[in-house]
Design an enzyme around this catalytic site. Structure first.
Site, PDB file in Angstrom:
ATOM      1  N   GLU A 117       0.824  -1.214   0.000  1.00 19.63           N
ATOM      2  CA  GLU A 117       0.000   0.000   0.000  1.00 19.63           C
ATOM      3  C   GLU A 117       0.857   1.262   0.000  1.00 19.63           C
ATOM      4  OE1 GLU A 117      -3.371   2.101   2.845  1.00 19.63           O
ATOM      5  OE2 GLU A 117      -3.272  -0.084   2.715  1.00 19.63           O
TER       6      GLU A 117
ATOM      7  N   ASP B 188       3.958 -14.375  12.558  1.00 18.81           N
ATOM      8  CA  ASP B 188       2.648 -14.934  12.232  1.00 18.81           C
ATOM      9  C   ASP B 188       1.645 -13.784  12.253  1.00 18.81           C
ATOM     10  OD1 ASP B 188       0.193 -16.171  12.049  1.00 18.81           O
ATOM     11  OD2 ASP B 188       0.662 -17.775  13.471  1.00 18.81           O
TER      12      ASP B 188
END
Length: 415
Positions: free
Chosen positions: A81, A274
């Site tokens: 982004e 994670d």
């Protein structure tokens, strides 16, 4: 660090790498890893996942200006982004005026859960708690590494769940996992003690697995943003009003927190964390009162400066997992210069607070699109087929016209 990273965005790739190499003391091989596209080849990818057919790359950038707990950081961020890395760097620069970010966190305690059915919960709970020492001993026998470090399973608790299919006993292990994320060792311990739990309770153990809702690994951060650097008292007041919007409306809070996670997940991606566990825990925490709300708080101090705070669970690690096998994640962790999972959690929280500040400041002043769309225009120009020597001219013209679109980019390219 601030002198060498000044105007970092104006440097070319080689110059940026030169700065990072010098600050992080990278080896020749580590620099070559950063220069490669993706950091891994197909053979490595094929060992990581099933049915591999290739690799998929995202941009890797560096956020500058971060001062966290009086220590300088360059923060690698992996994100597609536009504006996120620039915004975080700008926020960090403003925060430096009043000493940067102050962050602390809890111990690295993982929570493991064993679901037990077909029992009298009250009676079984007494038996489990009476056998705590035996359960902890068995759990710790499943990890010689943690035991030698004085870590491992520390506590056994029980809770009762009332469900439509009957009551359940949930036996929970509290495990100090040190610098690991801790999923594997937590699952191993839960599975290891499940037969003993069944023997003690006379019930049946169904699930034996960690909880990613890591509320015993909380991280808390704050920073003061100078009112003049923010844009004046009116902007400070508007930011607080914008925060109150997020604090009291779930629809706004989701987008507000997405901005927080833009910073956290980009840095977590770079260091091989994670990210799904981090996201899930953060959003569960945002809804802990029964209503989804903001992960950050914004207020004014006695001098009218803007004060930002953040609190969320943060389960991260610097040993085990992908960080041991992905060369780029290893290098990014070295660039950060962190020494523990706790330090990494503090860095991620500061990055999230910085990104939230930049997003909410833009929204409360000139609007989010002014800076975002200019960066987005570069992607559109590239998608239209513009070469490196054409992109800047096309972006300038689209910005001048106020017409940033793929169709206009194609028209300009044709001209």
């Amino acid at each position: 660090m601030t002198d060498s990273t000044s105007r970092f965005f104006e440097k070319n790739r080689k110059e940026r790498l030169d700065v990072v190499e010098k600050i992080a003391h990278l080896t020749k091989q580590e620099r070559e890893t950063l220069e490669s596209l993706g950091g891994i080849g197909f053979e490595q990818a094929d060992k990581m996942v099933e049915n591999a057919i290739g690799t998929f790359s995202f941009p890797l950038g560096i956020a500058t200006n971060f001062l966290i707990n009086k220590k300088e950081y360059l923060i690698p961020m992996v994100i597609e982004e536009p504006s996120v890395i620039a915004a975080a760097s700008k926020a960090a620069k403003i925060a430096r005026v009043h000493g940067g970010f102050t962050v602390r966190n809890d111990e690295s305690y993982s929570i493991g859960q064993i679901q037990v059915v077909n029992v009298d919960v009250e009676s079984a709970t007494k038996k489990i708690l009476g056998s705590t020492k035996e359960i902890l001993s068995l759990a710790n026998s499943k990890s010689n590494t943690l035991s030698k470090m004085g870590k491992g399973a520390k506590e056994v608790t029980c809770k009762k769940l009332g469900t439509p299919v009957g009551p359940m006993l949930i036996v929970e292990l509290l495990i100090d996992v040190g610098d690991a994320m801790g999923a594997n060792v937590t699952n191993t311990m839960c599975e290891g003690v499940a037969p003993l739990v069944e023997k003690i309770t006379g019930g049946k153990a169904i699930l034996k697995i960690l909880s990613n809702y890591s509320t015993r690994r909380m991280v808390y951060g704050s920073a003061v943003f100078d009112k003049d650097e923010v844009g004046g008292e009116k902007t400070v007041d508007n930011i607080i009003l914008a925060y109150q919007f997020a604090a009291n409306d779930e629809y706004r809070a989701v987008t507000h927190n997405k901005g927080v996670m833009n910073g956290i997940i980009a840095a977590a991606n770079a260091t091989g964390q994670d990210t799904r566990a981090i996201e899930a825990a953060a959003h569960a925490y945002a809804a802990r009162t029964g209503k989804y709300t903001s992960l950050t708080e914004w207020s004014k101090d006695e001098n009218g400066n803007l004060v930002g705070k953040i609190a969320l669970p943060m389960s991260v690690g610097i040993v085990g997992g992908i960080i041991n096998v992905h060369p780029t994640a290893k290098v990014c962790t070295k660039i950060l210069g962190i020494e523990s999972a706790s330090e990494l959690a503090c860095v991620l929280a500061a990055t999230g607070l910085a990104q939230n500040f930049s997003a909410i400041r833009a929204l409360a002043s000139e609007g989010i699109q002014k800076g975002h769309m200019r960066l987005h225009a570069r992607n559109l120009a590239a998608a239209a087929g513009a070469g490196p020597d054409q992109i800047d001219r096309i972006v300038e013209q689209m910005a001048k016209e106020g017409n940033i679109s793929i169709n206009r980019a194609k028209e300009l390219l044709g001209q």
